[in-house]
Design a protein around this motif. Structure first.
Motif, mmCIF file in Angstrom:
data_model
loop_
_atom_site.group_PDB
_atom_site.id
_atom_site.type_symbol
_atom_site.label_atom_id
_atom_site.label_comp_id
_atom_site.label_asym_id
_atom_site.label_seq_id
_atom_site.Cartn_x
_atom_site.Cartn_y
_atom_site.Cartn_z
ATOM 1 N N THR A 59 31.732 40.741 34.488
ATOM 2 C CA THR A 59 32.839 40.551 35.421
ATOM 3 C C THR A 59 32.279 40.186 37.013
ATOM 4 O O THR A 59 32.812 39.139 37.584
ATOM 5 C CB THR A 59 33.810 41.680 35.621
ATOM 6 O OG1 THR A 59 34.207 42.109 34.353
ATOM 7 C CG2 THR A 59 34.940 41.482 36.694
ATOM 8 N N ASP B 132 38.614 36.669 31.475
ATOM 9 C CA ASP B 132 37.598 37.877 31.201
ATOM 10 C C ASP B 132 37.930 38.910 30.084
ATOM 11 O O ASP B 132 38.910 39.297 30.236
ATOM 12 C CB ASP B 132 37.348 38.740 32.734
ATOM 13 C CG ASP B 132 36.202 39.502 32.749
ATOM 14 O OD1 ASP B 132 35.391 39.428 31.812
ATOM 15 O OD2 ASP B 132 36.297 40.328 33.825
ATOM 16 N N GLU B 133 37.037 39.226 29.405
ATOM 17 C CA GLU B 133 37.377 39.993 28.309
ATOM 18 C C GLU B 133 38.158 39.607 27.026
ATOM 19 O O GLU B 133 39.083 40.004 26.377
ATOM 20 C CB GLU B 133 37.779 41.402 28.569
ATOM 21 C CG GLU B 133 36.867 42.549 29.029
ATOM 22 C CD GLU B 133 35.771 42.849 28.132
ATOM 23 O OE1 GLU B 133 35.718 42.316 27.055
ATOM 24 O OE2 GLU B 133 34.807 43.476 28.804
HETATM 25 MG MG LIG Z 1 33.848 43.477 32.733
#
Ligand SMILES: [Mg+2]
Ligand SMILES: Nc1ncnc2c1ncn2[C@@H]1O[C@H](COP(=O)(O)OP(=O)(O)O)[C@@H](O)[C@H]1O
Length: 369
Positions: free
Chosen positions: A35, A136-137
């Motif tokens: 991140t 993200d993810e």
């Molecule tokens: Mg992360």
């Protein structure tokens, strides 16, 4: 302060790939800095004039939720807020009589999700500069979505693939802290990932860790101490997995003010982080297997880790096979070992598979095995 640990090489490589139009998937275990890196890459891209839209999708499990997050991020992006949003809404109205008032996110609820996403990307693709969608993810989202509706998840993945192949101005940068290839195999959608650029993210090297240590001190996150002879080497070897998260949390527990930390004092910090008060720092390692693998696999993987934990040097394949009993064929064992290496529990050292981090191994013996 030197910035060796600021991932400058990784950032340059990612930015150049993305600007050349390649979509990227970065898979690495949690807390290694994905991140953080994504946020820096977003800034780096914006500095080149590209539009960058970031969404965090951990915890989402439907296509609708995914689209709504994406819309919110677009509506929050300053340069897209007005003109672009109006333009997409205009286009969506032509496609469906169902859209009257409200913003993009509301419109996402009123249209077929696939048609919506396609229209959105087509409109972004018309921009003069590149638009980068940073998700993200993504892997966690795909997994949760697939658990609920594997067919729909597969369709979305294939649609995204088609979009990244067909819209040169819109590039995707995805991350995940679980093996998306494994999920792909499990839900029969591995083909959807073909052609994406796979970029691993490694933990810090010893030099990067040292630099990160200096940054933590400059920010007063950890105490003011230096390392006595051999102590830094001991720290690096025993931690074995130089993720910023683990470095920070162990070094916070070093109890030396204005002096040099000895090997014994580093060891004392390891001891502390393994105490019941701090064991939460490792809980994610424990849960990860239960959460992300089918029950039979999770059970076998736990047995494998229990065997591996018994010796710092690990065991050879034949030992695991013998100890796991006749229920587990060799191919399955190797798949599990590979998954455990991928998720950073184990490393293959010559013929032996052992815990990568001495500290995690000690946690395993103390609390799990
Ligand atoms: Mg992360
Ligand atoms: N290169 C870096 N320099 C400084 N701090 C970092 C770096 N990478 C990660 N961190 C810090 O380490 C922690 C974990 O990073 P994070 O990006 O959240 O990991 P992930 O997304 O892989 O789970 C965060 O507090 C983050 O700010």
């Amino acid at each position: 302060m030197p910035d060796l640990h600021h991932r400058l090489n990784e950032r340059a490589k990612l930015v150049s790939l993305i600007l050349s139009g390649r979509s990227v998937l970065m898979l690495a275990p949690r807390r290694i800095g994905k991140t953080w890196l994504m946020d820096r890459v977003k800034e780096d891209l914006e500095r080149t004039g590209a539009r960058a839209i970031k969404v965090e999708v951990a915890g989402l499990s439907t296509e609708q939720e995914f689209l709504v997050e994406l819309c919110k991020a677009i509506e929050n992006a300053q340069e897209l807020r007005e003109r672009f949003t109006a333009q997409v809404l205009q286009r969506l109205k032509q496609l469906s009589g169902n859209i009257e008032s409200g913003g993009l996110a509301q419109a996402a609820g009123r249209l077929d999700p696939r048609q919506f996403l396609e229209t959105l990307v087509q409109e972004l693709n018309k921009g003069e500069s590149k638009t980068v969608l940073l998700i993200d993810e993504f892997a966690l989202f795909v997994q949760e979505f697939a658990k609920r509706d594997a067919d729909a998840a597969r369709r979305l993945l294939y649609q995204i693939r088609k979009l990244w192949q067909g819209s040169g101005n819109v590039v995707w940068f995805l991350t995940g802290s679980i093996g998306l290839d494994e999920i792909g195999r499990r839900y029969d959608m591995a083909g959807a990932l073909l052609g994406i650029e796979l970029i691993p993210l490694e933990p810090f090297s010893a030099e990067e860790a040292r630099c990160f240590f200096e940054e933590l001190q400059a920010q007063k996150i950890i105490g003011q101490f230096s390392f006595a002879d051999g102590a830094f080497g001991y720290f690096v070897d025993e931690l074995g997995w130089l993720s910023p998260y683990h470095i920070e949390h162990v070094l916070k527990l070093v109890d030396v003010s204005n002096g040099a930390a000895s090997v014994e004092q580093i060891e004392a910090a390891f001891g502390k982080i393994l105490s019941p008060n701090f064991r939460l720092h490792f809980a994610a390692w424990d849960e990860h297997i239960e959460k992300n693998f089918p029950p039979d696999d999770a059970r076998a993987m736990r047995v494998i880790l229990g065997i591996a934990a018994q010796h710092a040097g690990g065991e050879v394949e034949a030992t695991y096979l013998a100890r796991l009993g006749p229920g587990l064929e060799r191919r399955k064992l190797l798949n599990h070992l590979t998954a455990l290496v991928y998720d950073a529990y184990l490393v293959k050292d010559g013929e032996r598979w052992r815990f990568r981090s001495g500290l995690l191994r000690r946690y395993w013996i103390e609390y799990v095995a």
